[in-house]
Design a protein around this motif. Structure first.
Motif, mmCIF file in Angstrom:
data_model
loop_
_atom_site.group_PDB
_atom_site.id
_atom_site.type_symbol
_atom_site.label_atom_id
_atom_site.label_comp_id
_atom_site.label_asym_id
_atom_site.label_seq_id
_atom_site.Cartn_x
_atom_site.Cartn_y
_atom_site.Cartn_z
ATOM 1 N N PRO A 211 -3.449 -12.397 -11.301
ATOM 2 C CA PRO A 211 -2.564 -11.229 -11.297
ATOM 3 C C PRO A 211 -3.106 -10.073 -10.459
ATOM 4 N N SER A 212 -4.433 -9.974 -10.354
ATOM 5 C CA SER A 212 -5.002 -8.909 -9.511
ATOM 6 C C SER A 212 -4.664 -9.172 -8.051
ATOM 7 N N PHE A 213 -4.719 -10.428 -7.641
ATOM 8 C CA PHE A 213 -4.313 -10.746 -6.266
ATOM 9 C C PHE A 213 -2.854 -10.343 -6.043
ATOM 10 N N LEU A 214 -2.007 -10.705 -7.007
ATOM 11 C CA LEU A 214 -0.581 -10.367 -6.826
ATOM 12 C C LEU A 214 -0.410 -8.865 -6.669
ATOM 13 N N ALA A 215 -1.169 -8.113 -7.440
ATOM 14 C CA ALA A 215 -1.070 -6.652 -7.351
ATOM 15 C C ALA A 215 -1.601 -6.153 -6.013
ATOM 16 N N ILE A 216 -2.682 -6.765 -5.535
ATOM 17 C CA ILE A 216 -3.231 -6.380 -4.229
ATOM 18 C C ILE A 216 -2.216 -6.692 -3.132
ATOM 19 N N PHE A 217 -1.548 -7.838 -3.245
ATOM 20 C CA PHE A 217 -0.490 -8.160 -2.267
ATOM 21 C C PHE A 217 0.557 -7.050 -2.229
ATOM 22 N N ASP A 218 0.944 -6.610 -3.402
ATOM 23 C CA ASP A 218 2.088 -5.693 -3.480
ATOM 24 C C ASP A 218 1.704 -4.232 -3.282
ATOM 25 N N ASN A 219 0.442 -3.904 -3.527
ATOM 26 C CA ASN A 219 0.137 -2.476 -3.581
ATOM 27 C C ASN A 219 -1.187 -2.101 -2.915
ATOM 28 N N GLY A 220 -1.916 -3.067 -2.390
ATOM 29 C CA GLY A 220 -3.191 -2.750 -1.740
ATOM 30 C C GLY A 220 -4.344 -2.669 -2.732
ATOM 31 N N TYR A 221 -5.464 -2.116 -2.284
ATOM 32 C CA TYR A 221 -6.672 -2.149 -3.119
ATOM 33 C C TYR A 221 -7.637 -1.056 -2.685
ATOM 34 N N PRO A 222 -7.494 0.144 -3.214
ATOM 35 C CA PRO A 222 -8.446 1.206 -2.869
ATOM 36 C C PRO A 222 -9.731 1.054 -3.680
ATOM 37 N N THR A 223 -10.733 0.478 -3.055
ATOM 38 C CA THR A 223 -11.921 0.124 -3.815
ATOM 39 C C THR A 223 -13.181 0.617 -3.100
ATOM 40 N N ASN B 27 0.337 -8.908 -13.486
ATOM 41 C CA ASN B 27 0.075 -8.263 -12.203
ATOM 42 C C ASN B 27 0.580 -6.835 -12.175
ATOM 43 N N HIS B 28 1.643 -6.557 -12.911
ATOM 44 C CA HIS B 28 2.194 -5.203 -12.878
ATOM 45 C C HIS B 28 1.256 -4.202 -13.527
ATOM 46 N N ASN B 29 0.462 -4.642 -14.480
ATOM 47 C CA ASN B 29 -0.511 -3.731 -15.081
ATOM 48 C C ASN B 29 -1.542 -3.300 -14.041
ATOM 49 N N ILE B 30 -1.969 -4.243 -13.217
ATOM 50 C CA ILE B 30 -2.928 -3.922 -12.160
ATOM 51 C C ILE B 30 -2.226 -3.097 -11.086
ATOM 52 N N ASP B 31 -1.005 -3.503 -10.793
ATOM 53 C CA ASP B 31 -0.249 -2.837 -9.738
ATOM 54 C C ASP B 31 -0.108 -1.342 -10.033
ATOM 55 N N ILE B 32 0.235 -1.026 -11.267
ATOM 56 C CA ILE B 32 0.419 0.396 -11.585
ATOM 57 C C ILE B 32 -0.942 1.098 -11.688
ATOM 58 N N ALA B 33 -1.977 0.340 -12.020
ATOM 59 C CA ALA B 33 -3.326 0.936 -11.992
ATOM 60 C C ALA B 33 -3.676 1.329 -10.561
ATOM 61 N N ILE B 34 -3.277 0.508 -9.613
ATOM 62 C CA ILE B 34 -3.518 0.825 -8.198
ATOM 63 C C ILE B 34 -2.673 2.043 -7.798
ATOM 64 N N SER B 35 -1.425 2.086 -8.278
ATOM 65 C CA SER B 35 -0.587 3.262 -7.991
ATOM 66 C C SER B 35 -1.239 4.529 -8.524
ATOM 67 N N LEU B 36 -1.777 4.443 -9.738
ATOM 68 C CA LEU B 36 -2.453 5.615 -10.312
ATOM 69 C C LEU B 36 -3.657 6.009 -9.452
ATOM 70 N N THR B 37 -4.385 5.020 -8.966
ATOM 71 C CA THR B 37 -5.541 5.307 -8.114
ATOM 72 C C THR B 37 -5.106 6.005 -6.828
ATOM 73 N N ARG B 38 -4.014 5.542 -6.266
ATOM 74 C CA ARG B 38 -3.470 6.215 -5.068
ATOM 75 C C ARG B 38 -3.128 7.662 -5.388
ATOM 76 N N ASP B 39 -2.427 7.842 -6.510
ATOM 77 C CA ASP B 39 -2.036 9.204 -6.908
ATOM 78 C C ASP B 39 -3.255 10.106 -7.054
ATOM 79 N N LEU B 40 -4.271 9.574 -7.727
ATOM 80 C CA LEU B 40 -5.441 10.399 -8.025
ATOM 81 C C LEU B 40 -6.155 10.836 -6.748
ATOM 82 N N ASN B 41 -6.017 10.046 -5.683
ATOM 83 C CA ASN B 41 -6.654 10.434 -4.426
ATOM 84 C C ASN B 41 -6.028 11.660 -3.782
#
Ligand code: SF4
Ligand code: ZN
Lengths: 266, 441, 571
Positions: free
Chosen positions: B125-137, B269-283
């Protein structure tokens, strides 16, 4: 319109990929040529004629061609993939990717559809008389361009991921849905006549959901702004209108913020 | 004289620690002592020199017993069955180096089959989220040197990644974090009161399966809609959401480490996806990064290797010789096994026998089953053919990818005593497949 | 011994000064020689264009950020395979991906374009083993990689303390540890600032905490580069990339090379290579009044011989941007809202990735397209201006033939302009419409092989058909005596060679991969005395700040594929 009738005579051992079964591929071909079109079972490339017998005749163009599929084809994928016109009627359940990347024409499935029904569809119409599984009208993995046009109607229920990353078009699910409707959407409409467990419009920039049954767990990012009357699928109802996702970016038009909407039937 | 080998990598969890000290016997056949490593890591090194190690391939006989055969025979058997199968599946790679994973890619491309790794049942599911939303790491050293706010969400390192907190996140004193834990705020979000929650400054006991709603609420704060948050979301009071959001917004450098608590609950995957969205927002207001707590020491490896080889990290369909296809949900191992979509199974470096649902195993068992694994496990015992190989990090070195995708160069500490590495074995199978394909053409 | 004779081709070899004359090229044991025996195998090149194998001075083809780009973009592979209308397997392995091809497709595609060597433009030192794994799996072409230094804590401290020798010794150590070729600088100081969510947008913006400016960083690295006498110069992606008005910062950066002399033994003349100049040549205060500054920047480049540049030409495709310029990618994502990846790397660098669509119907994209071409068309010395697309940032390298077409044909440029929705605005914001210059094949040879090879200090090996060079040759189905009037045919000819030879082996014949011989990893080995201070500093930083042990940091020899060292002696 001319009709090609294809009837299953041999079940595949595994699953068969029927990407050649489209009015576009059949149009202008003789039955023998149609029977020669490729289909894959794993790494083995067969001919459609190895599994189906063909009757009737194809039209000169996709628009003039109707395909009727008979027999139990639930282990066959990719019917109508990328079709642009014409018609397919499947008198059975069918497997994944029915009408995937479809651009026009009509597909009717008399039974159930598996996942990835109408993914990234651009136009045309799909009618499923039974149930559908997951990823109805969604985007392909990683793509931000999901279903952009056309209509998908599922008479039964559906699973999760309905209209993910949708940008246009309409999906109607007459039964219940599990979770994730219009996630990441930037447009389009999803109408659910049954109940939804939750997660409608999460991370949604724009788009409209209509829910006739219960929404068990609404997202916090939606706020009720009033009650409206709306005509939906041929009849008029009263809805509570919610706007959101307030946790997602929004576009503006002439200085006005454009929100997504969830309409809950009163 | 016993030999001391330093800077050895630990072939256990995704921390991929590279500071292990191993003392081996003069003849290079016995591990005498292992230092700087968790108990479970020690076990693996000790197992390497166990007298019970299987050193020869074993083929199941008509009477059900297993008979020792040579590597040549095992390679021939495997290549012939791969060649014959319409849709063979190779799955595993929880304990294989990248060289082995590259050879596996070559083998399954030559075989025209499916190739998948255990991400499919853990961080897929993390891969699916990375596909859909990227990965700020970031790399773990960034966390060590800079992070003043650390979130463990649905992950419990105290249990699954024993040295994670001490080497990388909470406790170390880094360049800008000389005060260590004292100057770090630790937030644990987990329905359970875990050992990790025990060292946290904040523990948000989110309602099981409702993390997505909580992420949504945090994002509302960043987007200026704090006032619209309901009084309680996913079991967490609004005041606490606002308080924690304020800490996140004021971080100099924050990191969210997420685990199977998110990938294995509804929405995956959506749980990770929105975690990535939150990370984007926080930046927008702070500096934030996010990282998957990958389980095994090189389970990041196949995703890396197969991405450069085919463009996809897992769930690969290589049956069409000219191009690869991937669509988890269709091409994922468990889905295919449940749907009875494959006709041969090679289980390598992980135990599908123990981890797959029983109906999936039953379907797979109808067809030829090969297990490639250094040890005896459920998968080796139900296989038609068991091929033992070197243990990566013990009898062979190679490159592995840590949870932050940093390549770590592992060293061998024991003499392989005739065992083939995954890479050698798979390349021999691929060579044979090339011959069979050439004969056919 | 293997002998080959390429007969009767029209040879374009700027290194030996051959300008399209009919000449024979003799090859023996993988090298260009004066003559071969009559037993040599003959390739008839009559009516064809013969050039040295292409040299790509700046491309992103191997390593962690390229690969994260592949991983996060499954849609870059959708419907690009065979029975869905794509490339049929020709080599040993399948070919996947459009904007970020798989390693296999990368090697095969370069070979089909007649390229035999590519320089990976950004290697994060900590992640070097990953880069080398991918080099191993990139067939046919020789590959080198430049470690990034512009945000490296060691360099910051040595430069701040004015310790040139120590900085040079550290750089030499790192080139050895990572098997790198030269010094790459990306957004100096800005990527370190990005680790705190900030940026350095001019060369005088101080880097948080380190109290050093980008100007000092660049200057310090130039000094170290010339102290060592490396084959290549410092290779810079400066501050404020991609923003309107940045051409002033670009010229400020270029000025840092003024007055510096080089004493290298590799025939390199420049002090500074400014990569993807297109992204650095913007006028205007915002995207609304965005304009080309190609003229201003090229006026400076033309009159300063110590500068080389490459284009970074926008190809008007859907592609994937990826750079060690972390803050740039974040800001780009704030504009297009697609997906965003970012990887900050401890003590060294960072990177970001965002998919991007250069849409010909968007005004800014059209102007960017014009700026890239203007840079080449304003150039006076084509040896110093090289064709790149900053692959895949401004477009995939597989579009080089299209770039060549645009440069060789005004008609082709006009045809593209005509397809743009905001054609008039593009014309108003640039000079492209008024430029009637059309480059010839000799100039193209300068821009695609001789020039980049010289700038890299490798022109005795690569980009040359002179005696002693590696026998890397591209033969194009293009008759210089009868140049086609249809520019599309130019693009077609450069898209697939009639033959590509790699070290004397025919690897492409009639547009198809026919052999996959061994290839090299090119790197720079600096031989200099041990520096106790630097070794002490390295040990200390590894003990305190890195999360990988020092002994596991340098790439193990067994992980470097077919290493071929360029040696440098420093007393
Ligand atoms: S934390 Fe993980 S990798 Fe490190 S020593 Fe313990 S088990 Fe091994
Ligand atoms: Zn670049």
């Amino acid at each position: 319109m001319e009709t090609v009738k294809m009837t299953l005579v041999q079940q595949p051992e595994l699953f068969l990929e029927c990407y050649s079964v489209t009015p576009d591929k059949f149009a202008g071909k003789s039955l023998a040529e149609i029977a020669d079109l490729p289909a894959h079972e794993g790494k083995v490339q067969w001919k459609l004629g190895d599994f189906f017998k063909f009757e009737g005749k194809s039209g000169a163009t996709a628009a003039d061609t109707k395909i009727v599929v008979n027999g139990d084809v639930r282990r066959m994928k990719r019917f109508g993939q990328q079709m642009t016109d014409g018609e397919i009627v499947i008198n059975s359940d069918a497997d994944m990717y029915i009408g995937g990347w479809m651009r026009g024409g009509k597909i009717t499935v008399k039974g159930n559809a598996d996942s990835f029904l109408g993914i990234a569809m651009e136009g045309g119409e799909i009618l499923i008389e039974g149930d559908a599984q997951n990823h109805v009208g969604s985007a392909y993995r990683g793509d931000w361009r999901g279903m952009s046009g056309g209509l998908i109607r599922v008479k039964g229920k559906a699973g999760n991921d309905i209209g993910t990353a949708m940008t246009g078009g309409t999906i109607i699910i007459e039964g219940d849905v599990f979770i994730h409707v219009l996630t990441h959407a930037e447009g389009g409409t999803v109408i659910i006549k049954g109940d939804v467990e939750g997660r409608v419009g999460g991370q949604l920039v724009k788009g409209d959901a209509y829910i006739f049954g219960n929404l068990l767990y609404p997202l916090p990012g939606y706020k009720m702004i009033g009650t409206v009357e709306k005509e939906v699928d041929g009849a008029t109802y009263t809805f509570d209108q919610y706007i959101g996702d307030l946790g997602e970016r929004k576009m503006t038009k002439k200085g006005e913020i454009i929100y997504g909407n969830i309409y809950l039937k009163k | 004289m016993p030999k001391v080998i330093e800077n050895v990598g630990c072939p256990y969890c995704g921390c991929s620690c590279d500071d292990v000290r191993v003392t081996v016997s003069d003849d290079g056949k016995k591990v005498l002592e292992v230092e700087n490593v968790c108990a479970i890591g020690t076990e693996i090194f000790k197992h390497g020199s166990s007298d019970h190690r299987i050193r020869s391939p074993r083929l199941r006989q008509p009477d059900g017993s297993m008979k020792d055969i040579t590597y040549e025979e095992a390679i021939e058997w495997t290549a012939q069955h791969l060649h014959k199968a319409k849709k063979p599946l190779m799955y595993g790679f929880g304990s294989t180096n990248c060289e082995g994973q590259a050879a596996a890619a070559r083998t399954m491309e030559a075989a025209g089959g499916m190739l998948d790794n255990c991400a499919t049942i853990c961080h897929g599911p993390s891969f699916l989220a990375i596909f859909d939303n990227g990965y700020p790491t970031c790399t773990l050293g960034e966390v060590k040197n800079r992070a003043d706010v650390i979130v463990y969400w649905g992950s419990n390192p105290a249990h699954a990644h024993p040295r994670h907190m001490s080497r990388y996140s909470i406790f170390p004193r880094g360049f800008f974090t000389g005060k260590g834990q004292k100057k770090r705020t630790v937030i644990v979000i987990d329905p359970r009161y875990t050992d990790t929650a025990n060292v946290a400054d904040y523990h948000l006991q989110v309602k099981q399966g409702h993390d997505y709603e909580l992420f949504n609420a945090f994002r509302m704060v960043i987007h200026g809609h704090a006032a619209d948050i309901p009084d309680e979301v996913a079991g967490i009071k609004k005041e606490q959401i606002l308080e924690v959001a304020e800490i996140m917004k004021n971080a100099r450098f924050g990191t969210t480490f997420f685990g199977m608590g998110l990938t294995h609950s509804d929405g995956r995957n959506h749980n990770i996806d929105i975690a990535i969205s939150l990370t984007r927002d926080l930046n927008k207001v702070a500096k934030w990064t996010i990282m998957a707590m990958r389980g095994h020491y090189n389970i990041a490896g196949p995703g890396v290797v197969w991405s450069w080889t085919f463009g996809f990290p897992y769930c690969l369909d290589l049956t069409k010789k000219d191009h690869a296809h991937m669509n988890p949900g269709e091409t994922s191992s468990v889905d295919m096994a449940m749907r009875d979509e494959v006709d041969m199974f090679i289980n390598i470096g992980t135990d599908a026998g123990a981890h797959f649902p029983i109906p999936a195993v039953k379907h797979l068992k109808k067809h030829p089953w090969v297990t490639i694994d250094p040890s005896v496990c459920m998968a080796s015992e139900i296989a038609d053919l068991h091929i033992p190989v070197c243990i990566c990090g013990v009898d062979t070195g190679g490159i592995v990818y840590r949870m932050d995708n940093v390549p770590i160069q592992f060293r061998a500490v024991l003499d392989p005593q005739g065992l083939l590495t995954d890479e050698e074995l798979l390349n021999k199978i691929a060579d044979r497949l090339d011959e069979l394909n050439a004969q056919e053409a | 011994m293997a002998e080959l004779l390429i007969k009767n081709g029209h040879v374009f070899d700027p290194i030996s000064g051959i300008k399209g004359d009919k000449a024979d090229i003799a090859i023996k044991d993988g090298k260009i020689v004066d003559k071969v025996s009559n037993k040599a195998e003959v390739i008839d090149a009559s009516g064809k264009t013969v050039m040295a194998g292409g040299v790509d001075i700046h491309t992103h083809i191997v390593g962690p950020k390229v690969n994260l780009g592949r991983e996060m973009r499954p849609e870059d592979k959708l419907f690009r395979g065979d029975f869905r209308g794509g490339i049929v397997k020709q080599g040993k392995r399948m070919e996947m991906g459009f904007s970020i091809p798989s390693t296999w497709k990368t090697g095969y595609s370069y070979a089909r374009l007649g390229y035999t060597y590519a320089n990976e433009a950004a290697m994060p030192p900590l992640l070097a083993p990953h880069v080398h794994e991918e080099i191993r799996d990139t067939p046919i072409i020789d590959v080198s990689a430049m470690p990034v230094f512009g945000n490296n804590w060691f360099c910051f401290e040595y430069i701040k303390n004015k310790e040139i020798e120590n900085n040079a010794a550290y750089i030499a150590w790192l080139l050895n540890a990572t098997k790198g070729i030269g010094i790459k600088v990306v957004n100096p100081g800005g990527t370190e600032a990005w680790a705190w969510g900030e940026n350095c947008t001019t060369i005088h913006d101080p880097v948080p905490y380190f109290e050093i400016t980008p100007a000092e960083i660049v200057k310090g690295l130039i000094d170290a580069n010339e102290y060592l006498g490396l084959p290549h110069s410092v290779h810079i992606h400066g501050n404020n990339l991609g923003n309107p008005g940045n051409y002033k910062d670009t010229i400020d950066t270029l000025r840092l090379a003024e007055g510096v002399k080089t004493k290298n033994k590799f025939g390199r003349e420049q002090i500074l290579h400014n990569t993807h100049l297109q992204f650095h040549s913007y006028k205007g205060n915002s995207w609304a009044d965005f304009e080309s500054a190609a003229k201003e920047v090229m006026d400076y480049v033309n009159s300063n011989k110590n500068i080389t540049v490459d284009m970074g030409q926008v190809t008007l495709d859907e592609t994937t941007t990826m750079t060690a310029d972390g803050p740039f990618e974040y800001h780009l994502n704030q504009l297009n809202h697609i997906k965003w990846a970012n990887v900050d790397v401890e003590l060294e660098t960072g990177s970001g990735i965002v998919p991007y669509i250069y849409d010909k119907n968007i005004k800014v994209c059209g102007i960017q397209w014009a700026i890239g071409l203007e840079i080449a068309l304003y150039a006076k010395d084509m040896m110093r201006v090289h064709i790149t697309t900053d692959h895949p940032n401004a477009g995939p390298f597989t579009r080089y033939p299209r770039v060549i077409k645009w440069l060789m044909s005004q008609e082709a440029r006009e045809a593209t302009l005509d397809t743009m929705k905001w054609k008039d605005k593009v014309i108003a914001a640039s000079n492209i419409a008024s430029m009637d210059r059309e480059l010839d094949l000799y100039e193209i040879a300068m821009m695609t092989r001789a020039g980049p090879a010289k700038a890299l200090g490798l022109s005795n090996m690569f980009g040359s058909l002179a005696k002693g060079a590696d026998a890397n040759v591209a033969i194009y189905d293009l008759n210089p005596a009868k140049m086609p009037s249809d520019p599309e045919l130019i693009e077609e000819a450069f898209s697939n060679t009639a033959y590509t030879l790699k070290e004397g082996v025919v690897v492409v014949k009639d547009k198809k991969i026919v052999a996959e011989p061994h290839k090299y990893t090119i790197w720079t080995k600096v031989n200099m005395p041990d520096n106790a201070q630097v070794m002490h500093d390295i040990k200390e930083k590894f003990a305190r700040n890195y999360t990988v042990n020092l002994e596991n940091y340098a790439v193990f020899d067994e992980h470097v594929h077919n290493a071929r060292a360029i040696e440098v002696e420093v007393a």
